[in-house]
Enzyme design. Sequence first.
Site, PDB file in Angstrom:
ATOM      1  N   PRO A 248     -18.190 -18.974 -15.136  1.00 49.20           N
ATOM      2  CA  PRO A 248     -18.371 -19.092 -13.745  1.00 49.20           C
ATOM      3  C   PRO A 248     -19.342 -17.977 -13.152  1.00 49.20           C
ATOM      4  CG  PRO A 248     -16.568 -18.305 -14.494  1.00 49.20           C
ATOM      5  CD  PRO A 248     -16.919 -18.331 -15.721  1.00 49.20           C
ATOM      6  N   GLY A 249     -19.697 -16.940 -14.042  1.00 53.12           N
ATOM      7  CA  GLY A 249     -20.509 -16.130 -13.345  1.00 53.12           C
ATOM      8  C   GLY A 249     -20.134 -14.759 -13.105  1.00 53.12           C
ATOM      9  N   GLY A 250     -19.013 -14.448 -13.645  1.00 51.04           N
ATOM     10  CA  GLY A 250     -18.532 -13.090 -13.740  1.00 51.04           C
ATOM     11  C   GLY A 250     -19.513 -12.084 -14.404  1.00 51.04           C
ATOM     12  N   LYS A 251     -19.966 -12.418 -15.616  1.00 52.41           N
ATOM     13  CA  LYS A 251     -20.798 -11.572 -16.473  1.00 52.41           C
ATOM     14  C   LYS A 251     -22.324 -11.688 -15.833  1.00 52.41           C
ATOM     15  CE  LYS A 251     -18.042 -12.345 -20.372  1.00 52.41           C
ATOM     16  NZ  LYS A 251     -17.256 -13.352 -19.844  1.00 52.41           N
TER      17      LYS A 251
ATOM     18  N   ASP B 190     -22.818 -15.266 -24.374  1.00 48.02           N
ATOM     19  CA  ASP B 190     -21.427 -15.358 -24.182  1.00 48.02           C
ATOM     20  C   ASP B 190     -20.911 -16.860 -24.474  1.00 48.02           C
ATOM     21  OD1 ASP B 190     -18.737 -14.316 -23.573  1.00 48.02           O
ATOM     22  OD2 ASP B 190     -18.873 -15.518 -21.762  1.00 48.02           O
TER      23      ASP B 190
ATOM     24  N   CYS C 198     -14.261 -15.283 -26.435  1.00 46.11           N
ATOM     25  CA  CYS C 198     -13.023 -14.946 -26.087  1.00 46.11           C
ATOM     26  C   CYS C 198     -12.124 -15.530 -27.066  1.00 46.11           C
ATOM     27  CB  CYS C 198     -12.817 -15.371 -24.555  1.00 46.11           C
ATOM     28  SG  CYS C 198     -12.990 -17.296 -24.263  1.00 46.11           S
TER      29      CYS C 198
ATOM     30  N   ASP D 292     -26.706 -22.690 -17.474  1.00 43.35           N
ATOM     31  CA  ASP D 292     -25.445 -23.386 -17.877  1.00 43.35           C
ATOM     32  C   ASP D 292     -25.673 -24.741 -17.901  1.00 43.35           C
ATOM     33  OD1 ASP D 292     -22.215 -22.661 -17.983  1.00 43.35           O
ATOM     34  OD2 ASP D 292     -22.562 -24.746 -17.451  1.00 43.35           O
TER      35      ASP D 292
END
Length: 448
Positions: free
Chosen positions: A265-268, A333, A386, A286
């Site tokens: 969702p764009g955190g990194k 990721d 993750c 994405d």
Amino acid sequence: MTSKIKKSARYLAVRDLTRIERESSYSNKVVDQTLESQLLLDHDVNLYTNLVYGTIQNKLTLDFYLKPFLKDPNKLDLWVKQLLRISVYQMAYLDRVPQHAIFNEAIEISKQMGHEGTRRFVTGVLHAIVRKGLPTVSEIDDPIKKISVQTSTPEWLVKKLNGELGKDKTDSLLKSTLQTPKQSIRINSRASSLAEVQDSLKKQGITANESRVSPSALVVHGGFIPQSVAYKSGKITVQDESAILSVESMKVKPDDQVLDVCAAPGGKTTQIAEKLTGTGHIDALDIHKNKLRVIQGNVERMHLSGSVTTRALDARKSGTVFSAETFDKILVDAPCSGLGLLRRKPEIKYEKNANDILKLAQIQLEILQAAAPLVKKGGQLTYSTCTILNDENQTVIDKFLAENSEFAQIKTETNLQLKQQRTELSLTLYPDDYGSDGFFIATLVKQK
């Protein structure tokens, strides 16, 4: 009573647990939607979240407890099963909740969601449990089945982890996933500082303590972060401590050209963009167009639009858009089983199986293969997941290196030098190491 019960923590927990299981929804997203709707009174928020996460986390254990009292569990309506689960969860795990409160609301919910026959059935089951008591896990002889029931983990996953980590580590890891997940945030280094954010959150009744995992993170207690001033003004974002480490390990420089191939969702993406204070730029990809809006929303909220370009693209086709040796740094990721998130998304362990892991590993390798030509000589390719299973982690890296001799793996380093004494080049954080999500990072350099 009808309108009151429909806004109660127990009623909403049953409703949301039914939706999560029926629709295979992520529990954290459903919980956030309910909290944002503000149906709950403040004093019911903790009970509601405890019931939802606790019931999912302990689902196999609760079903073990209920089995002697149900003739045919598979014939029960799903909401009835969830109502019985939350009732037994309270009886077994929440010492401070009085029995009469559990019984009274369970009976009222059974009337509201069902009919008189349902009410009689639920009442009968609960009274039978009180008379006879719950079965004990200690009676299970098979060690795999015992830890499976104790930690509510499918037996295939217990066996898999036992084989990779040994019994003691597996037991510790799985028991830790039954704990309440911590809530952590990352500071937008372009917009604020740890001290400023701590002060801002404190004014809203939210406690924020420094993280043992990353100097960019704070562990927060109380409140709903997306409604805070600091979040709305773009000074922070919600991100697990361990998830911060993949970008932290990349050592992004102000002028770097960076590609984030699985960005939602764009955190990194935003974490990388914060570091690009020179001529640097990040392309964020994405496969799902609708997820690009989420990325862009986070980028705009954190005032980083000038450094980011988003694009809908399957990461395995990145070579059709970008030229060879375009990027100084690439982050893969990768999509994964998510088995490092068992505290935060406990439903994952019931939805995955061994075949899913092998299919994901193939996709992960294909994404790495597609990204490899785009890295400049001397550039860095960072792979993270993750999950905590080798099949999706170092095994994927080993297969990639066997086919791409121009890359070498180097030791993954973090700012706080986590697990620095390890012998492995990659870094794996397990849920019981620091109380964060499970995470894996491998650092690859393209040789000149």
